[in-house]
Structures are given as structure tokens and as C-alpha cells.
Design an enzyme around this catalytic site. Structure first.
Site, short mmCIF file in Angstrom:
data_model
loop_
_atom_site.label_atom_id
_atom_site.label_comp_id
_atom_site.label_asym_id
_atom_site.label_seq_id
_atom_site.Cartn_x
_atom_site.Cartn_y
_atom_site.Cartn_z
N ARG A 253 -4.02 -8.92 -4.05
CA ARG A 253 -4.48 -7.79 -3.27
C ARG A 253 -4.37 -8.09 -1.80
NH1 ARG A 253 -9.41 -6.27 -7.24
NH2 ARG A 253 -8.72 -8.07 -8.39
N ASP B 201 -13.03 -16.84 -4.33
CA ASP B 201 -13.49 -15.45 -4.57
C ASP B 201 -14.99 -15.36 -4.80
OD1 ASP B 201 -13.25 -16.68 -7.05
OD2 ASP B 201 -12.08 -15.07 -7.98
N SER C 47 -8.38 -18.38 -5.36
CA SER C 47 -9.46 -18.69 -6.31
C SER C 47 -9.06 -19.70 -7.36
CB SER C 47 -9.92 -17.39 -6.93
OG SER C 47 -10.29 -16.53 -5.90
P1 ADP Z 1 -8.81 -10.83 -11.01
O1 ADP Z 1 -9.62 -11.76 -11.83
O2 ADP Z 1 -7.37 -11.11 -11.01
O3 ADP Z 1 -9.36 -10.63 -9.63
P2 ADP Z 1 -9.90 -8.58 -12.44
O4 ADP Z 1 -11.25 -8.78 -11.89
O5 ADP Z 1 -9.38 -7.19 -12.46
O6 ADP Z 1 -8.80 -9.40 -11.72
O7 ADP Z 1 -9.90 -9.17 -13.92
C1 ADP Z 1 -8.78 -9.09 -14.73
C2 ADP Z 1 -9.20 -9.46 -16.15
O8 ADP Z 1 -10.11 -8.47 -16.62
C3 ADP Z 1 -8.06 -9.52 -17.13
O9 ADP Z 1 -8.13 -10.78 -17.78
C4 ADP Z 1 -8.34 -8.44 -18.14
O10 ADP Z 1 -8.18 -8.89 -19.46
C5 ADP Z 1 -9.78 -8.09 -17.94
N1 ADP Z 1 -9.99 -6.64 -18.06
C6 ADP Z 1 -9.27 -5.66 -17.49
N2 ADP Z 1 -9.72 -4.45 -17.87
C7 ADP Z 1 -10.76 -4.69 -18.72
C8 ADP Z 1 -11.64 -3.86 -19.47
N3 ADP Z 1 -11.55 -2.52 -19.46
N4 ADP Z 1 -12.58 -4.48 -20.19
C9 ADP Z 1 -12.67 -5.82 -20.23
N5 ADP Z 1 -11.88 -6.65 -19.58
C10 ADP Z 1 -10.92 -6.10 -18.82
MG MG Z 2 -10.79 -10.93 -8.31
#
Ligand code: ADP
Ligand code: MG
Length: 484
Positions: A101, A219, A166
Site C-alpha cells: 500500500r 505494522d 512488517s
Molecule cells: P496484510 O496482512 O497484507 O496487511 P490484510 O490485513 O488484508 O493484509 O490480511 C490479509 C489476510 O487476511 C489474508 O491472509 C487473507 O486470507 C485474510 N482475509 C482476507 N479476507 C478475509 C475474510 N473475509 N475473512 C477472513 N480472512 C480474510
Molecule cells: Mg497490514
């Protein structure tokens, strides 16, 4: 190198529609016994939750004493607090999971923050390729973000950027550090032991992007800072997304290994708690967890993370379903080509299945038949799948509760008003994750904890927090200059 933005999807959060496993009409005693055994194996009893919490506190104490312990307990070099009067524009780059992002953060004073952000997908090949290519991609994304938002940098000036990276990084200053190890499916070569900020700054310089990396932030630390900007009683920032981790505010005298100076008496600690129980002494690991660990890019590492985080829950579920299929207790022993592939059972499906409150479980049917290409399923199949999903999801929430309870007990924070800011899609979308965590905290501390401790979504806290951290760094730099 493409840096096409991806649109974010908004899914409303639903409640869990619990299915009582004793209400299922089992097809055989063998099937009934298999489910009962899973219930037993995946249930974190109140006593086990407390034992894990105690063990976790022991791990925190070890990590505060010296480097190289299982819980790394990394001092963040973030000192001081913001009071909402700050103004200015900063950039944040958030890397460390599923998406990358870029966020522009504009502080207008009076606690107001305006943000604009664009997400970019990180190609799997970049995650495991050459580190230089990964950082070039980051620079390309920032460059195209500046174009897209018509952010012009004049003359020799530079925009200050907070870099949320992170992964376990041993920080040596607010914008210096060395990568200890990769996690969450990343394994780009050439970076372990090196400074990610130097790699990023080089990538900007190569492309003549007028951006200076002012702060290196985890993060969790960013989430804590961002949530604290509007909730001054914040004591902890937690990530429940691709991975899981937490940061909290510690008194400097308690950080025995800290040799640096201090301008205030407290510092944020990035715990790297996903690494908890590398020794495998306390967590209730099952054969399904062991299978996942063995096939991961980082075997024997991040043991707690692999039981909690979004990257892994679907795969644990898939492992259980395959085992039931192989024993001919599910889908009449037939597997679909899709389910037979690793990582095809997404954690997001679990959220949908948890929320399925239809009598015939037709939402679950849609996932199994339309998405995972099973030619047909029975109600009994769907009930078993839903039960397995609930077991894996609830265990994850209760293990998260054990970790949070450890931090709350260690700091004593639960005795007063305390806020916990949580970022990540798992917390945001998984039904009843928040209530399961609160129930776990109540088992440890009693009902009083509900009055004192609140959990809240710090949406995209990690990005905003990085910008706030860049601002804090600039504030300290100007203070140091005026002191000299
Ligand atoms: P990041 O960790 O990259 O910052 P996110 O906070 O969006 O990104 O987390 C992504 C993770 O969340 C992925 O592993 C995905 O499997 C999980 N995820 C995405 N949508 C859902 C959902 N509707 N319910 C549960 N887990 C989800
Ligand atoms: Mg994140």
C-alpha cells in the site's frame, strides 16, 4: 514491471451462525467419533488458555533481557507521543503481507487526518526472487502513486516517507535496521542481515524519486500509533491479517537489554509474537499444523502465527478436510481437483461459512460446489465442513486472546481503561473473532475486564502510523538540532 492498482473490496462483517456438532445427523459412529476427536483436539480450554498466557509472559521477560530469544521483543526507537496538533504531509509505504500500500497522509491539526491510498498486488515471484527487484517494484509503486495523485516535489526537496516493513527487523535507529528473517511466504534473497531502508532508498535514488525514508516501522507499531492518535488510552497495537503480531508500550527500565539513551521513560516494543513457542512446549499443535509447517517456506518458525493468521487458517482447514476424505468420512471419500491443491481453501471462505445461517447451508454449498468444484455435496458434508471451520477459527481467536492477556497482565494495563487497536482483514471480517477474544480475556481476568479493556479496528492503521512515525522522527531530529 507492472504496478497496477487493485480495488479494495468491502465485505460487511457478519456474526457466527454456530452449528452444534451434537445436532448433526452423522452417517456412522466412525464419523461421529472423528468429529468428537477434532473438537477435543482443537478446543483451547480455559485452563490451557491461562497456561499459554503464563508461558507467553515468561517469553516476554526473556526477550526483554537479551537478543536472540524466541520472542524478539524489539525496541522500536519510537519515543514520545503525538498530541493531535501536528500538521504536515507525509507518505507511507506498507509492505509485509498480501498487498503493498502507498498512502499519503495529510495532518491538518486538531487530530484530523486525511489519507489517500492505493494498493498494489505483490507478485508471488517477487516475494521469492532477488531482493533488489522487490525493492525496485516498491519504488515503481511509489513513483506511480505520486503521478496518479499529482504530488509534485519541487527542486531539491524530498517527501518524507514512513516505511512499514512488517518482518522481524532488529532496529538500530528510527530509520535503520537489519532483517532477522523473512516470514509470511516471503523469501527474497540478499536481504537477511541487511538494512531494508538502504535497499529502499537506493531504489528511490536509482529512479530519481524524490522521497526520503525517514522512519522504519513495524505494522504493529504503526497500528498502535495510529490508534493512539484518536484513543489516548491505547496500550497495544495488534495485527491479525496475513500474519499476526503485537506491539505494546513498555517502561524503559524494564527493557534490560536496551543500551540506548532515552528522552522519555517508555518505548514501543515490537514483540514478533508470531514466533512464540518455537520450542513446541505449550501450544496444542496437531498433525494438521505440523503438515502445514513442514510444507511452508519457513519450517519450524512462526509456530503461533501459523495457528492464528489469515495466511494459514484456510490451509489448516484444508488439511483436516483431506484427512476426513482419505478416511472416507466426508464427500464419500472423493476430493475435488481444486481442494487437492495447496492454499486453495481461502481463509475468506471460512468467514462466509461461519456466517452461513441457512438451514440447508446453501452458502457453504456454493463455496464447495461453485468455487471448489465439488460435483455434489450432502447436508452432512456441509455440516462437517462448517464444524471444522468453526474449530479452526475459534482456536485462532482464543490463542490470540492468550497472547493479548499475557501483555495485559505483564503491563497491568487491564486494571485501568485500556484500548487495543487491531488492524488486519482477519480481525475485520472473521465473524465473532472480537467476541471470542473478549470471552478469552474474561476467563483470565474476570468480568471487570469488559469495563476496562476495549478492542477496536484500527483500519489501515499500519499505513497512517508509519506516516505519524515519520513525523515523530522529524520532530526529534529538529529538537536534537535545536538542542545542539
Ligand atoms: P496484510 O496482512 O497484507 O496487511 P490484510 O490485513 O488484508 O493484509 O490480511 C490479509 C489476510 O487476511 C489474508 O491472509 C487473507 O486470507 C485474510 N482475509 C482476507 N479476507 C478475509 C475474510 N473475509 N475473512 C477472513 N480472512 C480474510
Ligand atoms: Mg497490514
Amino acid at each position: 514491471m507492472s504496478s497496477t492498482p487493485i480495488a479494495s473490496k468491502i465485505i460487511p462483517k457478519a456474526a457466527r451462525a454456530h452449528l452444534d456438532p451434537t445436532s448433526i445427523e452423522y452417517t456412522s459412529d466412525k464419523q461421529r467419533n472423528a468429529v468428537a476427536a477434532l473438537v477435543q483436539e482443537f478446543t483451547v480450554t480455559p485452563q490451557l488458555l491461562k497456561d499459554i498466557k503464563d508461558n507467553f509472559i515468561g517469553g516476554m521477560q526473556k526477550g526483554l533481557k537479551k537478543d536472540g530469544e524466541t520472542l524478539a521483543m524489539i525496541p522500536s526507537y519510537v519515543m514520545g507521543r503525538l498530541d493531535g496538533t501536528e500538521v504536515g504531509s507525509y507518505l507511507a509505504l506498507d509492505v509485509g503481507g498480501t498487498n503493498l500500500r502507498v498512502v499519503s497522509v495529510h495532518l491538518t491539526g486538531g487530530g484530523h487526518i486525511n489519507t489517500r491510498q492505493t494498493k498494489y498486488r505483490i507478485d508471488e515471484s517477487l516475494k521469492v526472487g532477488d531482493a533488489k527487484a522487490l525493492f525496485d517494484f516498491m519504488a515503481v509503486c511509489v513513483d506511480s502513486f505520486l503521478d496518479e495523485h499529482e504530488i509534485v516535489v519541487r527542486g531539491d526537496s524530498q517527501i518524507e516517507l514512513g516505511f512499514t516493513f512488517s518482518f522481524p527487523v532488529l532496529q538500530t535507529s528510527i530509520n535503520r535496521g537489519t532483517l532477522i528473517s523473512w516470514t509470511k511466504g516471503f523469501n527474497a534473497h540478499g536481504l537477511v542481515g541487511k538494512d531494508p531502508v538502504a535497499f529502499l532508498q537506493d531504489a528511490f535514488n536509482r529512479r530519481h524519486v524524490h522521497v526520503r525514508v525517514a522512519a522504519l516501522v513495524n505494522d504493529t507499531v504503526g497500528t498502535l500509533l495510529a490508534y493512539a492518535y484518536n484513543h489516548p488510552e491505547t496500550v497495544m497495537g495488534v495485527i491479525l491479517g496475513t500474519g499476526c503480531n503485537g506491539a505494546y508500550i513498555e517502561k524503559i527500565p524494564k527493557i534490560e537489554k536496551w543500551k540506548g539513551g532515552a528522552i522519555v521513560d517508555e518505548m514501543i516494543i515490537n514483540m514478533e509474537f508470531g514466533a512464540f513457542d518455537k520450542e513446541r512446549t505449550i501450544l496444542p499443535l496437531t498433525m494438521f499444523d505440523n503438515k502445514l509447517d513442514r510444507k511452508s517456506v519457513n519450517p519450524n518458525k512462526q509456530i503461533l502465527e501459523k495457528m492464528i493468521a489469515g495466511m494459514y487458517l484456510g490451509e489448516i482447514t484444508r488439511n483436516i478436510l483431506l484427512n476426513l476424505i482419505d478416511r472416507r468420512l466426508l464427500f464419500e471419500g472423493n476430493v475435488s481437483a481444486d481442494l487437492n491443491q495447496m492454499w486453495t481453501f481461502e481463509t475468506a471462505y471460512m468467514s462466509t461459512i461461519e456466517a452461513d445461517n441457512t438451514p440447508t447451508l446453501h452458502v457453504t454449498r456454493k463455496i464447495l460446489e461453485s468455487t471448489l468444484s465439488f460435483s455434489s455435496t450432502t447436508l452432512n458434508d456441509r455440516q462437517i465442513v462448517k464444524t471444522v471451520v468453526e474449530l479452526v477459527g475459534k482456536r485462532a481467536a482464543r490463542l490470540s486472546a492468550a497472547a493479548m492477556a499475557g501483555i495485559l497482565e505483564h503491563t497491568g494495563a487491564w486494571k485501568q481503561k485500556a484500548a487495543i487497536g487491531i488492524d488486519g482483514s482477519l480481525f475485520e471480517f472473521y465473524p465473532s473473532f472480537d467476541t471470542d477474544i473478549m470471552d478469552g480475556l474474561e476467563e483470565v481476568f474476570g468480568s471487570e475486564v469488559r469495563q476496562n479493556v476495549s478492542l477496536g479496528l484500527a483500519q489501515d492503521g499500519s499505513g497512517v502510523g508509519a506516516a505519524l512515525c515519520a513525523l515523530l522522527a522529524a520532530k526529534h531530529a529538529s529538537k536534537d538540532a535545536s538542542d545542539n
